[in-house]
Each structure stands twice: as C-alpha cells, then as structure tokens.
Motif scaffolding. Sequence first.
Motif, PDB file in Angstrom:
ATOM      1  N   ASN A 191      39.262  43.566  45.518  1.00 39.68           N
ATOM      2  CA  ASN A 191      40.569  43.418  44.870  1.00 39.68           C
ATOM      3  C   ASN A 191      41.364  42.252  45.445  1.00 39.68           C
ATOM      4  O   ASN A 191      42.004  41.511  44.719  1.00 39.68           O
ATOM      5  CB  ASN A 191      41.381  44.701  44.990  1.00 39.68           C
ATOM      6  CG  ASN A 191      40.844  45.793  44.088  1.00 39.68           C
ATOM      7  OD1 ASN A 191      40.295  45.517  43.031  1.00 39.68           O
ATOM      8  ND2 ASN A 191      40.983  47.041  44.513  1.00 39.68           N
ATOM      9  N   ASP A 192      41.350  42.101  46.768  1.00 42.91           N
ATOM     10  CA  ASP A 192      42.145  41.076  47.444  1.00 42.91           C
ATOM     11  C   ASP A 192      41.291  40.472  48.555  1.00 42.91           C
ATOM     12  O   ASP A 192      40.999  41.138  49.542  1.00 42.91           O
ATOM     13  CB  ASP A 192      43.419  41.708  48.013  1.00 42.91           C
ATOM     14  CG  ASP A 192      44.337  40.698  48.687  1.00 42.91           C
ATOM     15  OD1 ASP A 192      43.909  39.550  48.955  1.00 42.91           O
ATOM     16  OD2 ASP A 192      45.497  41.060  48.968  1.00 42.91           O
ATOM     17  N   GLY A 235      36.928  37.492  44.464  1.00 37.45           N
ATOM     18  CA  GLY A 235      38.081  38.214  43.934  1.00 37.45           C
ATOM     19  C   GLY A 235      37.813  38.790  42.560  1.00 37.45           C
ATOM     20  O   GLY A 235      36.866  38.471  41.888  1.00 37.45           O
TER      21      GLY A 235
END
Length: 70
Positions: free
Chosen positions: A11-12, A70
């Motif tokens: 996600n990050d 990402g």
Amino acid sequence: TPVVPEKTPVNDTKHLTDAEKQEVTDKVNDANKGNFPDGTKVSVGDDGTVTVTYPDGSTDTIPGDQVVTG
C-alpha cells in the motif's frame, strides 16, 4: 549475493505493514532456498529495504525499490 525475488505489491512503499514485511521476507527466503547457509537472518525495514545477515556476521542489502512496488 542474494537472489532478488519478484516485487511485492504494498500500500505504501515508505511504511510497510508487518504483514507486508513478512511477505517480502518469505519471498526472499524462497528465492534463495539452498543459497543461504543455516542461521541466515532476513529482516525488512519500513521502506522495504532487505538486510540479509549471515552466520559469520557479514551482511548483504537489497534496496526497497527492488523488492516492493506501490
């Protein structure tokens, strides 16, 4: 030199969750089966940077951008 596994989607890319870190660890271990001596430890930082520590104390590092996307 450790084999770099396929990238893990996260996600990050600057703040991996514990589950994402475990997934990266598992992929690095799987990609290097039979390559690492017994007692080798793989750790993953918040940004995906992988540090491989061998039983003799030497280390290899894989930059996060080579193992996460990402």
